[in-house]
Design a protein around this motif. Structure first.
Motif, mmCIF file in Angstrom:
data_model
loop_
_atom_site.group_PDB
_atom_site.id
_atom_site.type_symbol
_atom_site.label_atom_id
_atom_site.label_comp_id
_atom_site.label_asym_id
_atom_site.label_seq_id
_atom_site.Cartn_x
_atom_site.Cartn_y
_atom_site.Cartn_z
ATOM 1 N N LEU A 204 0.843 -1.185 0.000
ATOM 2 C CA LEU A 204 0.000 0.000 0.000
ATOM 3 C C LEU A 204 0.877 1.233 0.000
ATOM 4 O O LEU A 204 1.788 1.363 0.829
ATOM 5 N N VAL A 205 0.612 2.130 -0.924
ATOM 6 C CA VAL A 205 1.404 3.343 -1.046
ATOM 7 C C VAL A 205 0.490 4.498 -1.416
ATOM 8 O O VAL A 205 -0.539 4.307 -2.075
ATOM 9 N N GLN A 206 0.850 5.681 -0.985
ATOM 10 C CA GLN A 206 0.091 6.866 -1.348
ATOM 11 C C GLN A 206 0.460 7.338 -2.743
ATOM 12 O O GLN A 206 1.551 7.055 -3.239
ATOM 13 N N ALA A 207 -0.460 8.036 -3.372
ATOM 14 C CA ALA A 207 -0.193 8.589 -4.691
ATOM 15 C C ALA A 207 1.087 9.411 -4.666
ATOM 16 O O ALA A 207 1.322 10.193 -3.749
ATOM 17 N N GLY A 208 1.901 9.210 -5.688
ATOM 18 C CA GLY A 208 3.187 9.873 -5.765
ATOM 19 C C GLY A 208 4.331 9.057 -5.220
ATOM 20 O O GLY A 208 5.501 9.415 -5.434
ATOM 21 N N GLY A 209 4.020 7.973 -4.542
ATOM 22 C CA GLY A 209 5.038 7.121 -3.963
ATOM 23 C C GLY A 209 5.613 6.141 -4.959
ATOM 24 O O GLY A 209 5.252 6.125 -6.137
ATOM 25 N N SER A 210 6.507 5.300 -4.456
ATOM 26 C CA SER A 210 7.216 4.350 -5.301
ATOM 27 C C SER A 210 7.201 2.961 -4.697
ATOM 28 O O SER A 210 7.128 2.790 -3.477
ATOM 29 N N LEU A 211 7.267 1.977 -5.556
ATOM 30 C CA LEU A 211 7.436 0.594 -5.172
ATOM 31 C C LEU A 211 8.362 -0.075 -6.170
ATOM 32 O O LEU A 211 8.402 0.313 -7.337
ATOM 33 N N ARG A 212 9.067 -1.071 -5.703
ATOM 34 C CA ARG A 212 9.910 -1.878 -6.575
ATOM 35 C C ARG A 212 9.472 -3.326 -6.466
ATOM 36 O O ARG A 212 9.606 -3.944 -5.412
ATOM 37 N N LEU A 213 8.944 -3.843 -7.547
ATOM 38 C CA LEU A 213 8.518 -5.226 -7.589
ATOM 39 C C LEU A 213 9.651 -6.112 -8.067
ATOM 40 O O LEU A 213 10.440 -5.721 -8.922
ATOM 41 N N ASN B 121 18.551 -14.385 -11.777
ATOM 42 C CA ASN B 121 17.320 -14.967 -12.310
ATOM 43 C C ASN B 121 16.094 -14.182 -11.852
ATOM 44 O O ASN B 121 15.053 -14.753 -11.497
ATOM 45 N N THR B 122 16.205 -12.869 -11.901
ATOM 46 C CA THR B 122 15.178 -11.996 -11.361
ATOM 47 C C THR B 122 14.902 -10.836 -12.304
ATOM 48 O O THR B 122 15.819 -10.290 -12.917
ATOM 49 N N VAL B 123 13.636 -10.476 -12.413
ATOM 50 C CA VAL B 123 13.231 -9.299 -13.156
ATOM 51 C C VAL B 123 12.581 -8.331 -12.182
ATOM 52 O O VAL B 123 11.947 -8.752 -11.204
ATOM 53 N N TYR B 124 12.731 -7.040 -12.435
ATOM 54 C CA TYR B 124 12.238 -6.009 -11.546
ATOM 55 C C TYR B 124 11.325 -5.047 -12.283
ATOM 56 O O TYR B 124 11.411 -4.875 -13.492
ATOM 57 N N LEU B 125 10.477 -4.413 -11.526
ATOM 58 C CA LEU B 125 9.686 -3.312 -12.039
ATOM 59 C C LEU B 125 9.729 -2.187 -11.016
ATOM 60 O O LEU B 125 9.120 -2.291 -9.948
ATOM 61 N N GLN B 126 10.477 -1.154 -11.334
ATOM 62 C CA GLN B 126 10.524 0.027 -10.496
ATOM 63 C C GLN B 126 9.379 0.938 -10.892
ATOM 64 O O GLN B 126 9.269 1.325 -12.050
ATOM 65 N N MET B 127 8.540 1.272 -9.940
ATOM 66 C CA MET B 127 7.361 2.081 -10.199
ATOM 67 C C MET B 127 7.449 3.358 -9.377
ATOM 68 O O MET B 127 7.457 3.319 -8.146
ATOM 69 N N ASN B 128 7.522 4.469 -10.068
ATOM 70 C CA ASN B 128 7.586 5.772 -9.432
ATOM 71 C C ASN B 128 6.341 6.578 -9.775
ATOM 72 O O ASN B 128 5.629 6.272 -10.719
ATOM 73 N N SER B 129 6.118 7.618 -9.001
ATOM 74 C CA SER B 129 4.973 8.505 -9.219
ATOM 75 C C SER B 129 3.681 7.717 -9.378
ATOM 76 O O SER B 129 2.893 7.953 -10.299
ATOM 77 N N LEU B 130 3.467 6.793 -8.475
ATOM 78 C CA LEU B 130 2.305 5.917 -8.574
ATOM 79 C C LEU B 130 1.004 6.697 -8.440
ATOM 80 O O LEU B 130 0.920 7.665 -7.693
ATOM 81 N N GLN B 131 0.020 6.251 -9.169
ATOM 82 C CA GLN B 131 -1.288 6.861 -9.198
ATOM 83 C C GLN B 131 -2.333 5.822 -8.833
ATOM 84 O O GLN B 131 -2.100 4.629 -8.979
ATOM 85 N N PRO B 132 -3.498 6.251 -8.352
ATOM 86 C CA PRO B 132 -4.539 5.286 -7.980
ATOM 87 C C PRO B 132 -4.895 4.324 -9.104
ATOM 88 O O PRO B 132 -5.220 3.164 -8.829
ATOM 89 N N GLU B 133 -4.833 4.771 -10.342
ATOM 90 C CA GLU B 133 -5.155 3.891 -11.452
ATOM 91 C C GLU B 133 -4.118 2.797 -11.673
ATOM 92 O O GLU B 133 -4.337 1.891 -12.481
ATOM 93 N N ASP B 134 -2.997 2.872 -10.978
ATOM 94 C CA ASP B 134 -2.003 1.804 -11.032
ATOM 95 C C ASP B 134 -2.362 0.644 -10.111
ATOM 96 O O ASP B 134 -1.680 -0.384 -10.129
#
Length: 115
Positions: free
Chosen positions: A11-20, A76-89
């Motif tokens: 759970l993150v607020q809009a504008g935040g970041s996560l790395r999957l 053996n890993t793939v990543y997805l860096q997600m910045n500036s997250l929005q509710p529609e994400d």
């Protein structure tokens, strides 16, 4: 057996970041095209980002400039860096390994973006 395990959602607020992260076992990730999909509530699953075995990268239009897909073949890993997250994400993010006619899926990790 083939297993893809996603992690890093939350759970993150809009504008935040996560790395999957998506850790693969049972396959040599280096020879697979790796992709991230997501499925929001009441929506169809969509391709978010992909990186081919040759290094070609593409993103869904809404992710361009905000998301970055990368791979570490040694881990053996793939990543997805997600910045500036929005509710529609918001949605369940799935990792997929694809090669020729084969596609393997992870079970997904939940990403929730609050406004």
């Amino acid at each position: 057996q083939v297993q893809l395990v996603e992690s890093g959602g939350g759970l993150v607020q809009a504008g935040g970041s996560l790395r999957l992260s998506c850790a693969a076992s049972g396959i040599i990730l280096m020879i697979y095209d790796m992709r991230w999909y997501r499925q929001g509530p009441g929506k169809q699953r969509e391709l978010v980002a992909g990186i081919t075995s040759g290094g070609s990268i593409n993103y869904v239009e809404s992710a361009k400039g905000r998301f970055t897909i990368s791979r570490d073949n040694a881990k053996n890993t793939v990543y997805l860096q997600m910045n500036s997250l929005q509710p529609e994400d918001t949605g369940v993010y799935y990792c997929a390994a694809e090669r020729r006619l084969n596609r393997y899926w992870g079970k997904g990790t939940q990403v929730t973006v609050s406004s």
